[in-house]
Design an enzyme around this catalytic site. Structure first.
Site, PDB file in Angstrom:
ATOM      1  CG  ASP A 186       0.003   3.052  -0.558  1.00 27.01           C
ATOM      2  OD1 ASP A 186       1.402   3.066  -0.550  1.00 27.01           O
ATOM      3  OD2 ASP A 186      -0.603   4.274  -0.493  1.00 27.01           O
ATOM      4  N   GLY A 227      -8.293   3.709  -0.946  1.00 27.81           N
ATOM      5  CA  GLY A 227      -8.076   3.946  -2.182  1.00 27.81           C
ATOM      6  C   GLY A 227      -8.468   5.501  -2.168  1.00 27.81           C
ATOM      7  CG  ASN A 243       2.543  10.005   2.752  1.00 29.32           C
ATOM      8  OD1 ASN A 243       3.343  10.818   2.970  1.00 29.32           O
ATOM      9  ND2 ASN A 243       1.640   9.719   3.125  1.00 29.32           N
ATOM     10  CG  ASP A 279      -3.411   2.286  -5.708  1.00 26.07           C
ATOM     11  OD1 ASP A 279      -2.921   3.212  -5.501  1.00 26.07           O
ATOM     12  OD2 ASP A 279      -3.977   1.353  -4.943  1.00 26.07           O
ATOM     13  CG  ASP A 292      -5.116  -2.231  -3.304  1.00 25.92           C
ATOM     14  OD1 ASP A 292      -5.069  -1.306  -3.676  1.00 25.92           O
ATOM     15  OD2 ASP A 292      -4.762  -2.559  -1.966  1.00 25.92           O
TER      16      ASP A 292
END
Length: 266
Positions: free
Chosen positions: A22, A64, A144, A20, A200
């Site tokens: 971010d 998420g 993004n 992942d 996360d």
């Protein structure tokens, strides 16, 4: 360190990391949290909805997920239902997509003004994995994704990027469906059983269990170790630097437990 479930014993070798973005590679999860707080603090107050928005809302309803799903789920928690609208809705439109686009404008503003520096521990793991010949891909719900990678100076480090834009083009459902992660594994040419999912978010960790990935690594950036383990994480770390030695020694592998919930320990 909380990596006692990783075993240097005959087991499934991890040949690829599916990361992942971010909160795992870059601290942009904090930028997202700030943008969401700006949106919903105002929106809920304007609608007279209670309770007020909090960080717990972010982890429970938003973290998420694809942006419009996060908007819809947070509003539903306050008994508010809006028309979905369209992805092209203006940021001032009172639709699910309009609110999501409003949040994205705030995210882009913060990113442009403040930039983003990757987590040093994450870069250390990426460098170690590259040196060890472990393939890597970025999988993120964010639309993004490429913008963040460019801002962080990482655009050339990942041959495969499956972000929110790409998922929409491919008509892949977002997390907690494993579809985007399975797509990334396919594009790397590595079976899911030989891949480690690095997440996360609770919804992201759940991907690993649903997709039968070989290793699920939870990165605790605030959601809590126990929550990540309940969601299915085999291993929980607070920083990816904790895994560098395991990569360098060829011990990034997972011995499957005999039944769910019982971990192998060293």
């Amino acid at each position: 360190m909380r990596v006692n479930a990783i075993q240097a014993v005959p087991a499934t070798d991890i040949r690829a990391l599916l990361l992942d973005l971010d909160g795992v590679v870059t601290p942009t999860a904090e930028v997202h949290r700030r943008a969401w707080a700006a949106l919903f603090s105002n929106e809920l107050r304007a609608r007279g909805a209670s309770p007020d928005y909090s960080d717990d809302d972010y982890f429970t309803y938003i973290d998420g997920k694809p942006r419009h799903d996060g908007v819809r789920d947070l509003l539903a928690s306050r008994g508010i239902a809006l028309h979905d609208g369209l992805p092209t809705d203006a940021p001032d439109a009172e639709t699910v997509w309009g609110l999501g686009n409003r949040k994205n404008d705030e995210f882009a503003r913060i990113l442009a003004e403040e930039g983003v520096t990757p987590y040093p521990g994450s870069i250390a793991l990426i460098d170690a994995a590259e040196a060890a010949g472990i393939a890597m891909a970025i999988v993120t719900s964010s639309r993004n994704g490429k913008r963040v990678l460019e801002a962080a100076g990482l655009a050339d480090r990942f041959p495969v990027v499956v972000d929110g834009v790409r998922a929409a083009q491919l008509q892949l459902p977002g997390k907690p469906s494993p579809a985007t992660y399975l797509r990334a594994a396919e594009e790397l040419g590595v079976p899911a059983a030989d891949c480690a999912v690095v997440e996360d978010a609770i919804s992201g960790v759940a991907v690993g269990a649903d997709g039968d990935f070989g290793l699920i690594i939870g990165v605790d950036r605030g959601v809590g170790e126990h929550a990540l383990r309940r969601a299915g994480a085999h291993v929980v770390v607070s920083d990816l630097a904790e895994l560098v030695e395991h990569v360098q020694t060829g011990a990034l592998r997972w011995k499957q437990p005999n039944d769910r919930g019982e971990e192998a320990t060293s």
